[in-house]
Design a protein around this motif. Sequence first.
Motif, PDB file in Angstrom:
ATOM      1  N   UNK A 113      39.675  33.647  47.565  1.00  0.00           N
ATOM      2  CA  UNK A 113      39.646  33.252  46.152  1.00  0.00           C
ATOM      3  C   UNK A 113      40.919  33.682  45.444  1.00  0.00           C
ATOM      4  N   UNK A 114      41.431  34.861  45.791  1.00  0.00           N
ATOM      5  CA  UNK A 114      42.665  35.362  45.168  1.00  0.00           C
ATOM      6  C   UNK A 114      43.821  34.391  45.380  1.00  0.00           C
ATOM      7  N   UNK A 115      43.847  33.728  46.529  1.00  0.00           N
ATOM      8  CA  UNK A 115      44.965  32.847  46.867  1.00  0.00           C
ATOM      9  C   UNK A 115      44.844  31.461  46.249  1.00  0.00           C
ATOM     10  N   UNK A 116      43.700  31.142  45.621  1.00  0.00           N
ATOM     11  CA  UNK A 116      43.509  29.839  44.998  1.00  0.00           C
ATOM     12  C   UNK A 116      44.219  29.835  43.639  1.00  0.00           C
ATOM     13  N   UNK A 117      45.146  28.894  43.427  1.00  0.00           N
ATOM     14  CA  UNK A 117      45.862  28.847  42.140  1.00  0.00           C
ATOM     15  C   UNK A 117      44.891  28.721  40.967  1.00  0.00           C
ATOM     16  N   UNK A 118      45.125  29.528  39.950  1.00  0.00           N
ATOM     17  CA  UNK A 118      44.267  29.525  38.778  1.00  0.00           C
ATOM     18  C   UNK A 118      43.161  30.550  38.817  1.00  0.00           C
ATOM     19  N   UNK A 119      42.823  31.036  40.020  1.00  0.00           N
ATOM     20  CA  UNK A 119      41.766  32.045  40.152  1.00  0.00           C
ATOM     21  C   UNK A 119      42.354  33.427  40.427  1.00  0.00           C
ATOM     22  N   UNK A 120      43.420  33.466  41.215  1.00  0.00           N
ATOM     23  CA  UNK A 120      44.068  34.739  41.502  1.00  0.00           C
ATOM     24  C   UNK A 120      45.092  35.096  40.452  1.00  0.00           C
ATOM     25  N   UNK A 121      45.265  36.388  40.236  1.00  0.00           N
ATOM     26  CA  UNK A 121      46.213  36.884  39.236  1.00  0.00           C
ATOM     27  C   UNK A 121      47.375  37.565  39.946  1.00  0.00           C
ATOM     28  N   UNK A 122      48.596  37.197  39.558  1.00  0.00           N
ATOM     29  CA  UNK A 122      49.806  37.729  40.182  1.00  0.00           C
ATOM     30  C   UNK A 122      50.516  38.675  39.224  1.00  0.00           C
ATOM     31  N   UNK A 128      46.960  39.948  43.928  1.00  0.00           N
ATOM     32  CA  UNK A 128      45.936  40.876  44.422  1.00  0.00           C
ATOM     33  C   UNK A 128      44.609  40.772  43.692  1.00  0.00           C
ATOM     34  N   UNK A 129      44.579  40.244  42.482  1.00  0.00           N
ATOM     35  CA  UNK A 129      43.437  40.420  41.608  1.00  0.00           C
ATOM     36  C   UNK A 129      42.725  39.109  41.305  1.00  0.00           C
ATOM     37  N   UNK A 130      41.415  39.217  41.062  1.00  0.00           N
ATOM     38  CA  UNK A 130      40.613  38.141  40.495  1.00  0.00           C
ATOM     39  C   UNK A 130      40.315  38.533  39.052  1.00  0.00           C
ATOM     40  N   UNK A 139      40.081  42.413  45.708  1.00  0.00           N
ATOM     41  CA  UNK A 139      39.247  42.328  46.917  1.00  0.00           C
ATOM     42  C   UNK A 139      39.807  43.088  48.113  1.00  0.00           C
ATOM     43  N   UNK A 140      41.111  43.349  48.131  1.00  0.00           N
ATOM     44  CA  UNK A 140      41.678  44.056  49.278  1.00  0.00           C
ATOM     45  C   UNK A 140      41.185  45.488  49.375  1.00  0.00           C
ATOM     46  N   UNK A 141      40.692  46.073  48.270  1.00  0.00           N
ATOM     47  CA  UNK A 141      40.190  47.451  48.320  1.00  0.00           C
ATOM     48  C   UNK A 141      38.856  47.547  49.062  1.00  0.00           C
ATOM     49  N   UNK A 142      37.821  46.758  48.694  1.00  0.00           N
ATOM     50  CA  UNK A 142      36.605  46.791  49.523  1.00  0.00           C
ATOM     51  C   UNK A 142      36.836  46.265  50.930  1.00  0.00           C
ATOM     52  N   UNK A 143      37.901  45.465  51.139  1.00  0.00           N
ATOM     53  CA  UNK A 143      38.212  44.986  52.492  1.00  0.00           C
ATOM     54  C   UNK A 143      38.542  46.152  53.420  1.00  0.00           C
ATOM     55  N   UNK A 187      49.398  37.151  52.734  1.00  0.00           N
ATOM     56  CA  UNK A 187      49.677  35.946  51.951  1.00  0.00           C
ATOM     57  C   UNK A 187      49.717  36.252  50.454  1.00  0.00           C
ATOM     58  N   UNK A 188      49.054  37.338  50.051  1.00  0.00           N
ATOM     59  CA  UNK A 188      49.120  37.786  48.669  1.00  0.00           C
ATOM     60  C   UNK A 188      50.284  38.711  48.385  1.00  0.00           C
ATOM     61  N   UNK A 189      51.173  38.881  49.392  1.00  0.00           N
ATOM     62  CA  UNK A 189      52.389  39.706  49.238  1.00  0.00           C
ATOM     63  C   UNK A 189      52.077  41.167  48.921  1.00  0.00           C
TER      64      UNK A 189
END
Length: 418
Positions: A113-122, A128-130, A139-143, A187-189
């Motif tokens: 979801x983070x990688x979907x344009x408009x849903x993820x925050x850069x 990294x963020x929704x 999401x990378x933290x609970x991952x 992919x989220x850098x």
Amino acid sequence: MTSLPAEGGSGGRPGIRAQIVAVVGLLDRPLTSYYLVLGCSMLLLTLGLTMVLASSNVEQLEQTGSAYTLFQKQAMWVGIGLPAMWLAARLPPRTFRALAYPLLLLSVIGLVIVLIPGLGSTAWGATRWIDLGPFQIQPSEPAKLGLVLWGADLMARRDKLGQLTDWRALLIPLMPGAGVVVLLVMLGNDLGTTLVLLTIFLALLWVVGAPFRLFVGMTGLIGLLVAILIVVEPYRMQRLTGFLDQSGDPLGIRYQGTQGLLAIASGGWFGTGLGEGRAQWGFLPHAETDFIFAIVGEQLGLVGTLVVLGLFGLLAYAGLRIARRVKDPFMRLAAAAATGWLSVQAIVNIGAVIGVLPITGIPLPLVSYGGSAMIPTLVVLGMLLAFAQREPGARQALAARGPGPAVRALSWLGLARR
């Protein structure tokens, strides 16, 4: 009247030896790991809340009209995380194993979801963020927790079936599963989180006894992957060249690192005092997150930084002690991987602040501001507490200790069973 010599002989040396033996004896007690994890966690958490306030009060007063804005948010996350930690400390290992696959699946969905344009925050070069309006989820933290539980459960099942002698059983499906999570984070850098996830992967291989050649090969492959990630991203390459050339561009790519070192250097032995530092006045970017260790060094001095290092060292010792003493393979693997996660994250963060490692942008566990990192960290510490209670002799020691203060208070009020 002649006074008798001190017990243990002249000079007090045998007495000192006896005290050292007594201290070492404390480390052999059944509940040592439990109290070390609990004590270090609470001290770091308290220090973190204090330093978040000390590092953000000026900026927040200017931006929001209240010096306590970030402190109140962090206190809210701690208020959510502590009950989660308390609950995790009371869960049996089978519950963690049952949660492994759902948690990893939800984390992967979140990373997609983070990688979907408009849903993820850069921000700051990483996605990294929704954004959920009042707050953001990373999401990378609970991952990280999901990979720890899933990898430990997978390797424990392989161990039960006696399949750990084959390198293919060691890597499949552990390597593809970890690869999917790492790829989505890449992919989220987010290089810092990628390093932590790869550390969890290596920790699992190390604990199950992977052949040395396989372990070295995986380490080399990971090093090559990290090098590629740095080369293909211009801002990472700039950070690396800025790290290698400490004297270059002090007002550009080196600005944050230089200000962090100046903050630590100005602290001296005992610091400038809480809230009395210069860095909090806007000189040090992201002081409450990536560079909060610099604020510790400035306001609490060398003594404060050594206390932080000592607490993380004791926490790492306790986690490895749990991994060594528990009998269940899942608990051993999960404890070692979780300890590797927290230790490497602390080392990378502190190393970046003091200038011995490049800046990666990962927080200092329990100390830096951020709810997405705080809650999984407290949950994994609760898991270590649950495992510590299953060390040899720990249950008997807990039973001999009697009811806790809360139960005693309820009994006194006639609200608990006697």
